[in-house]
Design an enzyme around this catalytic site. Sequence first.
Site, PDB file in Angstrom:
ATOM      1  N   ARG A 119       0.675  -1.671   0.110  1.00 49.64           N
ATOM      2  CA  ARG A 119       0.205   0.023  -0.098  1.00 49.64           C
ATOM      3  C   ARG A 119       0.986   1.339  -0.237  1.00 49.64           C
ATOM      4  O   ARG A 119       0.977   2.270   0.745  1.00 49.64           O
ATOM      5  CB  ARG A 119      -0.769   0.329   1.353  1.00 49.64           C
ATOM      6  CG  ARG A 119      -2.492  -0.741   0.684  1.00 49.64           C
ATOM      7  CD  ARG A 119      -3.256  -0.949   1.747  1.00 49.64           C
ATOM      8  NE  ARG A 119      -4.590  -1.923   1.287  1.00 49.64           N
ATOM      9  CZ  ARG A 119      -5.638  -1.957   2.257  1.00 49.64           C
ATOM     10  NH1 ARG A 119      -5.404  -1.058   2.925  1.00 49.64           N
ATOM     11  NH2 ARG A 119      -6.131  -2.673   1.213  1.00 49.64           N
ATOM     12  N   GLN A 124      -0.989   2.211  -5.958  1.00 47.45           N
ATOM     13  CA  GLN A 124      -2.662   2.286  -6.032  1.00 47.45           C
ATOM     14  C   GLN A 124      -3.109   1.808  -7.023  1.00 47.45           C
ATOM     15  O   GLN A 124      -4.464   1.323  -6.988  1.00 47.45           O
ATOM     16  CB  GLN A 124      -2.631   3.255  -5.539  1.00 47.45           C
ATOM     17  CG  GLN A 124      -2.374   4.641  -4.855  1.00 47.45           C
ATOM     18  CD  GLN A 124      -2.529   5.916  -4.236  1.00 47.45           C
ATOM     19  OE1 GLN A 124      -3.450   6.180  -5.000  1.00 47.45           O
ATOM     20  NE2 GLN A 124      -3.201   5.809  -3.422  1.00 47.45           N
ATOM     21  N   ASP A 127      -4.052  -2.048  -6.412  1.00 44.79           N
ATOM     22  CA  ASP A 127      -4.336  -2.150  -5.528  1.00 44.79           C
ATOM     23  C   ASP A 127      -5.751  -3.450  -5.505  1.00 44.79           C
ATOM     24  O   ASP A 127      -6.334  -2.676  -5.355  1.00 44.79           O
ATOM     25  CB  ASP A 127      -4.216  -1.641  -4.510  1.00 44.79           C
ATOM     26  CG  ASP A 127      -4.776  -1.943  -3.165  1.00 44.79           C
ATOM     27  OD1 ASP A 127      -4.962  -3.300  -2.645  1.00 44.79           O
ATOM     28  OD2 ASP A 127      -4.826  -1.060  -2.315  1.00 44.79           O
ATOM     29  N   SER A 130      -8.022  -3.995  -3.128  1.00 43.13           N
ATOM     30  CA  SER A 130      -9.087  -2.513  -2.872  1.00 43.13           C
ATOM     31  C   SER A 130     -10.306  -2.300  -3.746  1.00 43.13           C
ATOM     32  O   SER A 130     -10.988  -1.878  -3.513  1.00 43.13           O
ATOM     33  CB  SER A 130      -8.577  -0.820  -2.606  1.00 43.13           C
ATOM     34  OG  SER A 130      -7.221  -0.928  -1.116  1.00 43.13           O
ATOM     35  N   TYR A 225      -3.967  -1.258   8.013  1.00 39.69           N
ATOM     36  CA  TYR A 225      -4.937  -2.580   8.189  1.00 39.69           C
ATOM     37  C   TYR A 225      -4.741  -2.655   9.731  1.00 39.69           C
ATOM     38  O   TYR A 225      -4.378  -1.782  11.013  1.00 39.69           O
ATOM     39  CB  TYR A 225      -4.748  -3.766   8.062  1.00 39.69           C
ATOM     40  CG  TYR A 225      -4.096  -4.057   6.436  1.00 39.69           C
ATOM     41  CD1 TYR A 225      -5.497  -4.094   5.567  1.00 39.69           C
ATOM     42  CD2 TYR A 225      -2.950  -3.575   5.626  1.00 39.69           C
ATOM     43  CE1 TYR A 225      -5.149  -4.703   3.787  1.00 39.69           C
ATOM     44  CE2 TYR A 225      -2.692  -4.031   4.541  1.00 39.69           C
ATOM     45  CZ  TYR A 225      -3.745  -4.746   3.507  1.00 39.69           C
ATOM     46  OH  TYR A 225      -3.500  -5.344   2.459  1.00 39.69           O
TER      47      TYR A 225
END
Length: 376
Positions: A119, A124, A127, A130, A225
């Site tokens: 992360r 991004q 990911d 996500s 997290y």
Amino acid sequence: MALIVGVLTEIFPSERRVAVVPRTVDLLKKSGVEVWIETGAGLEAGFTDDDYRARGAHVANAEEVRRQAQILLHVRVPEAAPKRGDIAIGFCDPLTDPAIAVRYAHAGATLFSMEFIPRITRAQSMDALSSMASIAGYKAVLLAASTLPRLFPMMTTAAGTMPPARVLVLGAGVAGLQAIATARRLGAVVSGYDVRSAVKEQIESLGAKFVTIDIGAKGEGEGGYARALDEETIRRQREQMALVMKEQDVVITTAAVPGKKAPLLITREMVHAMSPGSVIVDLAAERGGNCEVTRPGENVMERGVTVMGPTNVPATVPRYASEMYARNIATFLKNMIAKDGQLNIDLNDEITRETLIARDGEVVNPRVQALLGVNA
């Protein structure tokens, strides 16, 4: 010679996604990559063989795709032992099932895990966790809305005014925030809770109320997290949460810790305290569930409360889930393609290093090595 990637039909039960969509064939071709895809691999997600051919992909049977491909792109990496020299990229959940890393290592194959995308800002667009979590959060609200025996928005009619539904979302990660936003769009009165007090502002920015529960400890772990809590903290959390849940029509739970059993947030007694007709949607069902009553893949009726344990939720929205995932995996692969168009596994690159699980006959990822009791 161009680098060739292959895409096979997913074999995991109820899996309807595909690892490459026609639009991302263009992205791969710009990197000098040739795409071979199994006949019918994209049909469940709404993509025909002609859609792929129109973008320049080769469509063939599974045997031909395996023979041609140097790299296989998957949504879920097959559990069956691979062949020597295979390179596989996809979801493989190595923290839950490290045996898959062993199988690839013993076979002399190379394995990359999309769960391990770091992360960081540069990653991004890769990911995939996500991306899939945002779809799960959206769909959880629709499941609740279609099951709840009342409407989400307030409605004023000639027969009277119907109050809005009250929705509580537990966990304010990507899935939880998407659930909050979706429930608000449907007109519900929404509250959100997370052990990480830092997300209070995010919850409130979506128009929801942040539920304050004193747990006497910080709940944020590495990488943003949530971390596992001790038993005393969990007990205090449950006692206060029970009082909040009595007032809710819908509770959506999204709490999960990577590689661990989902934390138990809702006990059977807490379910019994809710009004008949209420709904709980447990998005952590695949990891054991946040609710004591949850049974993965089933809807359970407990004292008039419906407890839903949906599994593989992103696969229920296969077209958009595939488009998002395909972009993630194509960008990830592009990061490893050298200027000469060939694959370059550069361990100095953080993204490559963190996602590499098995290579050259060994399990090489330190987190998986620790689970297996192997020294780095």
